[in-house]
Design an enzyme around this catalytic site. Structure first.
Site, PDB file in Angstrom:
ATOM      1  NE  ARG A  23      -1.167   2.715   2.755  1.00 31.32           N
ATOM      2  CZ  ARG A  23      -0.990   3.875   2.894  1.00 31.32           C
ATOM      3  NH1 ARG A  23      -1.007   5.033   2.232  1.00 31.32           N
ATOM      4  NH2 ARG A  23      -0.318   4.112   4.157  1.00 31.32           N
ATOM      5  CG  ASP A  24       2.935   4.579   3.027  1.00 35.18           C
ATOM      6  OD1 ASP A  24       2.846   5.301   2.109  1.00 35.18           O
ATOM      7  OD2 ASP A  24       3.493   4.845   3.931  1.00 35.18           O
ATOM      8  CG  HIS A  83       4.217   4.912   8.723  1.00 29.42           C
ATOM      9  ND1 HIS A  83       3.482   3.819   8.272  1.00 29.42           N
ATOM     10  CD2 HIS A  83       4.423   5.897   8.036  1.00 29.42           C
ATOM     11  CE1 HIS A  83       3.467   4.084   6.836  1.00 29.42           C
ATOM     12  NE2 HIS A  83       3.866   5.423   6.767  1.00 29.42           N
ATOM     13  CG  HIS A  90       7.500   7.921   4.882  1.00 24.69           C
ATOM     14  ND1 HIS A  90       7.217   7.774   3.650  1.00 24.69           N
ATOM     15  CD2 HIS A  90       6.592   7.561   5.553  1.00 24.69           C
ATOM     16  CE1 HIS A  90       6.320   7.055   3.338  1.00 24.69           C
ATOM     17  NE2 HIS A  90       5.629   6.892   4.563  1.00 24.69           N
ATOM     18  CB  CYS A  98       6.253  11.924   0.991  1.00 28.74           C
ATOM     19  SG  CYS A  98       5.062  13.166   1.166  1.00 28.74           S
ATOM     20  CG  ASN A 158       6.781   3.433   3.630  1.00 32.05           C
ATOM     21  OD1 ASN A 158       6.187   3.736   4.568  1.00 32.05           O
ATOM     22  ND2 ASN A 158       6.505   3.598   2.356  1.00 32.05           N
TER      23      ASN A 158
HETATM   24 ZN    ZN Z   1       3.658   6.489   4.922  1.00 32.42          ZN
END
Ligand code: ZN
Length: 303
Positions: free
Chosen positions: A13-14, A205, A207, A238, A247
């Protein structure tokens, strides 16, 4: 100091959502199967968002259907509103990933909600999961800094965490959505949020936009975070930080945790192999450091 953390693989997903090249449903399912193969037991497999805004996630239902239910695996679906939650629950997702946003400016630009509204929506999503007999996690986005408003007040994040914890999520996460956090800041906020949420697990979480992600994980784990998000290969740049690393890479996080005596349950050689496969699918070098570093300790011993 704890001796083990739980890893949540967020690559499908991310990791993928901001990639311009649309990855086929079959390759997404293969990515998830490889993550299961290297030991992941919780995987964020898709997001149920507007496909016009995030075309990469337009096949969320197909990914769930083609993967099917997997014994021992918690399949997480990210949702930003009730409509997304309905879609995710309808296709049988195991756990909803709700998001509350620490900054009004980011919330309004990202999903048309100010911070207080995003908390209310996340609470409703958690209730929807519970009514359907499923579970929910909740993430506080831009906990460490906002691309529009700058510094985020830690007291706001602590208050949100306390309020969200009362709605019964499996954990609360602090997300460094744009990769601005630094280890001292992480240590401080993790301690304060831990004090506000009691025995509920804290997930983090990060990055790696500014090369601080692994140090931030260590600061979080030293101060009681029990669950760590990471994405295979370090994908996930991002949209607000063009060209930035994504990430924290699963392989980089696992290397640094395991060699520090923190068990992750994941198999590093298998992660590396999956990372090489993913680089082939994406047709480019991935941000991960470990994927291309010499294995250590050497896999075949000295000769
Ligand atoms: Zn993220």
């Amino acid at each position: 100091m704890i001796s083990a953390v739980e890893m949540v693989e967020v690559g499908p997903r991310d990791g993928l959502q901001n990639e311009k090249t649309i990855v086929s449903t079959a390759d997404k399912v293969e990515l998830i199967r490889r993550a299961i193969g290297y030991g992941a037991r919780r995987i964020e497999i898709a997001s149920f968002v507007n496909p016009r805004k995030v075309p990469q996630m337009a096949d969320a239902e197909d990914v769930v259907a083609q993967l099917g239910k997997v014994e021992g695996l918690t399949r997480i679906g990210l949702v930003l509103n009730e409509r997304g939650a309905e879609r995710a629950l309808a296709c049988g997702i195991d756990q909803l990933g709700a998001v509350a946003i620490a900054s009004d400016a980011f919330g309004i630009r990202n999903q048309g909600q100010d911070s207080a509204t995003s908390v209310e929506v996340a609470k409703r999503i958690m209730a929807m999961a519970q009514d359907a007999g499923r579970t929910a996690q909740v993430t506080i986005a831009v906990s460490f800094g906002c691309p529009f408003a700058g510094e985020v007040d830690p007291a706001r994040v602590v208050a949100m965490a306390g309020e969200l914890a009362a709605s019964g999520p499996v954990e609360i996460a602090l997300a460094d959505t744009i990769g601005v956090a630094a280890p001292g800041q992480v240590a401080d906020l993790v301690r304060r949020v831990k004090a506000a949420i009691g025995t509920l697990p804290l997930r983090v979480h990060f990055h790696d936009t500014r090369n601080t992600a692994n140090a931030n994980i260590w600061a979080a784990v030293e101060n009681g975070a029990a669950v760590v998000d990471a994405a295979l290969g370090g994908l996930g740049g991002c949209p607000f930080a063009p060209g930035a690393a994504g990430n924290v890479a699963t392989e980089d996080a696992v290397y640094s945790l395991e060699r520090s005596g923190i068990s992750t349950g994941l198999d590093l050689p298998a992660i590396r192999e999956a990372s090489h496969w993913l680089a082939g699918v994406m047709g480019k070098q991935l941000p991960s450091k470990l994927a291309d570093a010499a294995p250590f300790p050497p896999e075949h011993g000295a000769e």
